[in-house]
Scaffold this motif. Sequence first.
Motif, PDB file in Angstrom:
ATOM      1  N   ALA A 122     -14.486  24.618   5.969  1.00 13.58           N
ATOM      2  CA  ALA A 122     -15.422  25.686   5.659  1.00 13.58           C
ATOM      3  C   ALA A 122     -15.729  26.625   6.712  1.00 13.58           C
ATOM      4  CB  ALA A 122     -16.619  25.236   5.013  1.00 13.58           C
ATOM      5  N   VAL A 167     -18.746  28.964   7.775  1.00  7.45           N
ATOM      6  CA  VAL A 167     -20.308  29.093   7.574  1.00  7.45           C
ATOM      7  C   VAL A 167     -21.032  29.982   8.644  1.00  7.45           C
ATOM      8  CG1 VAL A 167     -20.270  27.017   6.479  1.00  7.45           C
ATOM      9  CG2 VAL A 167     -20.847  27.104   8.858  1.00  7.45           C
ATOM     10  N   GLU A 210     -15.602  19.138   6.247  1.00  8.05           N
ATOM     11  CA  GLU A 210     -16.384  18.385   5.241  1.00  8.05           C
ATOM     12  C   GLU A 210     -15.982  17.050   4.797  1.00  8.05           C
ATOM     13  OE1 GLU A 210     -17.881  19.820   0.649  1.00  8.05           O
ATOM     14  OE2 GLU A 210     -16.125  18.938   0.960  1.00  8.05           O
ATOM     15  N   PRO A 219     -26.609  22.233   4.462  1.00 11.75           N
ATOM     16  CA  PRO A 219     -26.244  23.305   3.714  1.00 11.75           C
ATOM     17  C   PRO A 219     -27.535  24.407   3.321  1.00 11.75           C
ATOM     18  CG  PRO A 219     -25.268  21.474   2.762  1.00 11.75           C
ATOM     19  CD  PRO A 219     -25.966  21.149   3.971  1.00 11.75           C
ATOM     20  N   TRP A 251     -22.867  30.304   3.166  1.00 14.68           N
ATOM     21  CA  TRP A 251     -21.562  29.974   3.088  1.00 14.68           C
ATOM     22  C   TRP A 251     -20.625  31.168   3.130  1.00 14.68           C
ATOM     23  CZ3 TRP A 251     -19.537  24.843   2.380  1.00 14.68           C
ATOM     24  CH2 TRP A 251     -20.425  23.720   2.260  1.00 14.68           C
ATOM     25  N   GLY A 266     -18.807  34.486  -0.838  1.00 10.94           N
ATOM     26  CA  GLY A 266     -19.073  32.836  -0.565  1.00 10.94           C
ATOM     27  C   GLY A 266     -19.880  32.290  -1.931  1.00 10.94           C
ATOM     28  N   HIS A 267     -19.620  30.814  -1.480  1.00 10.39           N
ATOM     29  CA  HIS A 267     -20.358  29.926  -2.523  1.00 10.39           C
ATOM     30  C   HIS A 267     -22.007  30.130  -2.293  1.00 10.39           C
ATOM     31  CE1 HIS A 267     -22.073  26.098  -4.157  1.00 10.39           C
ATOM     32  NE2 HIS A 267     -22.274  25.773  -2.764  1.00 10.39           N
ATOM     33  N   PRO A 289     -16.328  26.541  -2.258  1.00 11.81           N
ATOM     34  CA  PRO A 289     -16.679  26.731  -0.705  1.00 11.81           C
ATOM     35  C   PRO A 289     -15.993  26.239   0.322  1.00 11.81           C
ATOM     36  CG  PRO A 289     -17.868  24.850  -1.751  1.00 11.81           C
ATOM     37  CD  PRO A 289     -16.706  25.489  -2.878  1.00 11.81           C
TER      38      PRO A 289
END
Length: 302
Positions: free
Chosen positions: A4, A6, A19, A83, A88, A123-124, A195
């Motif tokens: 990911a 971030v 992840e 999160p 994200w 992004g997510h 994501p």
Amino acid sequence: MRLARVLLPSSPVPRIALERDGCLYDVAELERMREGLLLDEDEGLSVAEDFFTRVFSVGGAGLDVLDDGLCAGNRPTEARLWPDALLWLPPCLPERALFVQLVGTADGEEPRYHLGNPRGLLGHQESVAFPPTELRPDVEISIAALLGDELRAATVDEAERAILGFTILLGWVARQQERTSGVLRARDFAATLGPVLVTKDEAGALDDARVRLRVGGVIEELARPAAPALSFAESLAFVSRHVTLLPGDIVGAPPIEGGSEAARRLGLTFGATLEVAVDRLGKVAARPVRGPAPPPFRRVKS
């Protein structure tokens, strides 16, 4: 691996995360904690934190070692990312990516595709701003491949080897604009990616992966897709005869049949959150909203 990209509140520089079982771990922190063990440069471990450099340019050097540690149960709390406390980003570098969207073709036909707008990749959990004239949002659901090698007039085998991994792609469609301005204008404002980037070895065969949509508390599972007329690799090889593809580029498979209709049945409207889950690729969420009216594009004559 499951990678990911971030952004943390404490740093303006995007970070790489791994992840495992729904938990995120900061790669930079994992490496700092292993510093005493990483004595050999021969292990190929790079200290680069830039997602494009680390994942695409050097093929994820050293990330497999960290991921093996997570799989073995070495999951330090100090490296854990939460999160709720991060943003994200798409698991690519949009400013350096070419975005190719494949269009469904019948058996015996050549692949069809169009070039999308990588700067519109979101992004997510991001909101998706639609043109203000749209009456309701629409979406096309795909699986996207991210490339780890250059492809130029490639063979099918070369194209297969170039696929680094896969992620979920939500291609947002402004149907009003599609009727008045064509297919490309209707899709150039936004697409949602992520994501996570799931490497090819971990994703496995995705032809029969289950796809589930959720809006509010209502869930619908799409029918298993029929075998595509062309494999991803065959389509990539064809595209590479016309457009040079580079590491970090994104190629979306043809939209999964029934996805748009299912979103409408579930009552997808502006302000509602759509969640799409795909076996082994995880789930991505997005909230379409009606964007503000833009200023005039030309000066009004007095």
